[in-house]
Design an enzyme around this catalytic site. Structure first.
Site, short mmCIF file in Angstrom:
data_model
loop_
_atom_site.label_atom_id
_atom_site.label_comp_id
_atom_site.label_asym_id
_atom_site.label_seq_id
_atom_site.Cartn_x
_atom_site.Cartn_y
_atom_site.Cartn_z
N ARG A 295 0.98 -1.47 0.11
CA ARG A 295 0.18 0.16 -0.05
C ARG A 295 1.01 0.94 0.27
O ARG A 295 1.87 0.94 0.29
CB ARG A 295 -1.03 -0.03 0.85
CG ARG A 295 -0.19 0.24 3.22
CD ARG A 295 0.04 1.66 2.88
NE ARG A 295 0.51 1.59 4.64
CZ ARG A 295 1.30 2.17 4.86
NH1 ARG A 295 1.88 3.53 4.88
NH2 ARG A 295 1.72 1.72 6.66
N GLU B 36 -5.18 7.58 8.60
CA GLU B 36 -4.57 8.83 9.13
C GLU B 36 -3.53 9.45 7.78
O GLU B 36 -3.22 10.61 8.27
CB GLU B 36 -2.83 7.54 9.00
CG GLU B 36 -2.07 8.11 10.18
CD GLU B 36 -1.01 7.54 10.72
OE1 GLU B 36 0.25 7.54 10.27
OE2 GLU B 36 -1.23 7.05 11.33
N ARG C 241 -5.49 5.81 1.31
CA ARG C 241 -3.58 4.49 1.49
C ARG C 241 -4.88 3.66 0.35
O ARG C 241 -6.29 2.67 0.32
CB ARG C 241 -4.81 3.27 3.05
CG ARG C 241 -3.89 4.33 4.12
CD ARG C 241 -2.45 4.79 4.26
NE ARG C 241 -1.87 5.70 4.89
CZ ARG C 241 -1.62 5.49 6.60
NH1 ARG C 241 -1.55 3.84 7.07
NH2 ARG C 241 -1.02 5.96 6.71
N CYS D 121 2.35 11.07 8.89
CA CYS D 121 3.54 11.31 9.89
C CYS D 121 4.23 10.42 9.16
O CYS D 121 4.39 10.20 8.09
CB CYS D 121 2.69 9.25 10.43
SG CYS D 121 4.39 8.68 12.01
N THR E 272 6.83 8.99 10.04
CA THR E 272 7.22 7.25 9.30
C THR E 272 6.54 6.90 7.91
O THR E 272 7.62 6.36 7.39
CB THR E 272 6.76 6.14 10.64
OG1 THR E 272 5.46 6.55 10.61
CG2 THR E 272 6.71 7.20 11.84
N ARG F 125 3.94 0.39 2.35
CA ARG F 125 4.44 -0.32 3.12
C ARG F 125 4.00 -1.57 2.32
O ARG F 125 3.10 -2.25 1.66
CB ARG F 125 3.51 -0.53 4.73
CG ARG F 125 4.57 -1.96 5.45
CD ARG F 125 3.54 -2.04 7.01
NE ARG F 125 3.33 -2.70 7.09
CZ ARG F 125 3.79 -4.02 7.87
NH1 ARG F 125 2.65 -4.19 6.93
NH2 ARG F 125 3.90 -4.90 8.48
N ARG G 273 6.74 -8.96 12.26
CA ARG G 273 5.65 -8.78 13.55
C ARG G 273 5.05 -9.96 13.59
O ARG G 273 4.33 -10.75 12.38
CB ARG G 273 5.31 -7.32 13.44
CG ARG G 273 4.12 -7.57 12.63
CD ARG G 273 3.99 -5.86 12.42
NE ARG G 273 2.78 -5.10 11.51
CZ ARG G 273 1.80 -4.33 11.35
NH1 ARG G 273 2.69 -3.60 12.41
NH2 ARG G 273 1.34 -3.74 10.92
N GLU H 32 0.91 -5.18 14.44
CA GLU H 32 1.98 -4.62 15.43
C GLU H 32 1.39 -4.95 17.07
O GLU H 32 0.99 -5.17 17.42
CB GLU H 32 1.52 -2.98 15.21
CG GLU H 32 2.96 -2.14 16.38
CD GLU H 32 3.21 -1.56 16.08
OE1 GLU H 32 4.53 -0.60 16.01
OE2 GLU H 32 2.65 -0.13 15.22
#
Length: 363
Positions: A119, A227, A231, A274, A276, A283, A315, A320
């Site tokens: 994504r 967020e 996405r 964000c 990150t 991702r 993970r 997470e």
């Protein structure tokens, strides 16, 4: 009595050294900002102050924030993404999947069963980022997105429909349908109880302006109003990373022609709420069963350490902080996003997964 945010940051710097906002907050820099800029910066870092256990502790409110507060953001970004302070950042983009064949199924037929997802985050340059949007803006963006998805659905390779959770929307789905989509790992979860996103304003006005497009084959999805504004993701089972990335890129290019221009930076790539998620804004992950390396799903330490050396993060398959499945099912994804291209991410996932499988099946 309202607490002084600057004093709070000083305490967090000592009590939570892994909070990157507090670690890199520079009082001298803050003091030279005019009052309006100080208030903007305090809003950006509000979540990190209210939640000392934050890892990043800052969310951009507007695409321009990364330029207006570069002396602050650059330190956090270099630190999180592991880029030396004296190394300039430049974000490459490359979607040419013909460079290398990355089909895990060709390595071992057992890998034809892996589940894969990739994504990217995208934000429209003409709107504030989610943390600074009001209800009207959220709904206005969702309306633009829904119109784009209606055109996307007319393309035979996509089809599908838009599903909204905005009360009163013409695309509104029932609570049961929403829960079903969440359980199927298609729709994003209720954000209204997320303490990090609440303080940042990102989860504000829930559930207005939120929804999801899903293609006819349910292999191409777009989240609206999470967020980031969007996405955009592709998913498939089978191990062929070339096909997965091609599917995502094709859909992304179509949406670029149907939606307002996305916020992009030569330095940071795709602009995201964000830090990150800057860079490729991507991702890419796959679920694979590694019962030997995880000791029957009871211990992630061995595979985590091995993956780190390969530039990957591991993970539990549940996300997470989750554990591996009893069959050793784990989620594997490349760690780097900023300063690496889309194809470098694809290649790193392929090479890393192949190496982990080699370790799993050795002797």
């Amino acid at each position: 009595m309202k607490q002084d945010p600057i004093a709070q940051i000083a305490k967090i710097k000592q009590s939570h050294p892994n909070n990157l906002m507090a670690r890199h907050f520079d009082m001298e820099y803050f003091r030279v900002l005019d009052p309006a800029l100080q208030q903007r910066l305090l809003k950006i870092i509000a979540s990190g102050i209210a939640n000392p256990d934050s890892s990043m502790g800052a969310y951009a409110m507007d695409a321009q924030d990364y330029a207006d507060f570069a002396p602050f953001f650059d330190k956090l970004i270099h630190d999180f993404h592991g880029i030396p302070d004296d190394t300039p950042i430049a974000q490459p983009h490359d979607w040419d999947t013909t460079q290398a064949a990355c089909d895990l199924g060709a390595i071992d037929p057992a890998l034809k069963d892996v589940s894969m997802r990739v994504r990217v985050a995208r934000n429209a340059a003409s709107f504030p980022l989610p943390g600074a949007m009001n209800r009207d803006q959220r709904v206005a963006f969702e309306t633009l997105a829904a119109d784009a998805f209606a055109k996307l659905a007319e393309i035979p390779a996509f089809g599908g429909q838009y599903l909204s959770i905005t009360p009163g929307s013409t695309h509104e789905i029932s609570a049961d349908e929403y829960d079903r989509r969440v359980a199927a790992h298609q729709m994003f979860k209720d954000m209204s109880n997320d303490r990090f996103l609440n303080v940042a304003g990102i989860s504000g006005d829930w559930p207005y302006g939120r929804g999801m497009y899903v293609s006819e084959d349910q292999d191409f999805l777009v989240w609206v109003g999470e967020e980031d504004h969007l996405r955009i993701m592709a998913m498939q089972k089978g191990g062929n990373l070339n096909a997965l990335f091609d599917r995502l890129h094709t859909g992304l290019k179509v949406l670029e022609g149907l939606l307002p221009e996305f916020a992009m930076s030569d330095k940071y790539g795709a602009v995201a709420s964000c830090p990150t998620n800057l860079g490729a804004g991507m991702r890419a992950s796959l679920h694979m069963k590694l019962p030997k390396l995880t000791k029957g799903g009871t211990d992630l330490s061995t595979v985590t350490n091995a993956a780190k050396d390969l530039g990957l993060a591991v993970r539990g398959a549940g996300g997470e902080h989750s554990d591996a499945g009893a069959d050793g099912l784990v989620d594997v994804s490349p760690s780097a996003r900023l300063g690496v291209s889309e194809m470098q991410i694809m290649r790193r996932l392929y090479d890393g997964a192949a190496k982990l499988w080699e370790m799993e099946t050795a002797g």
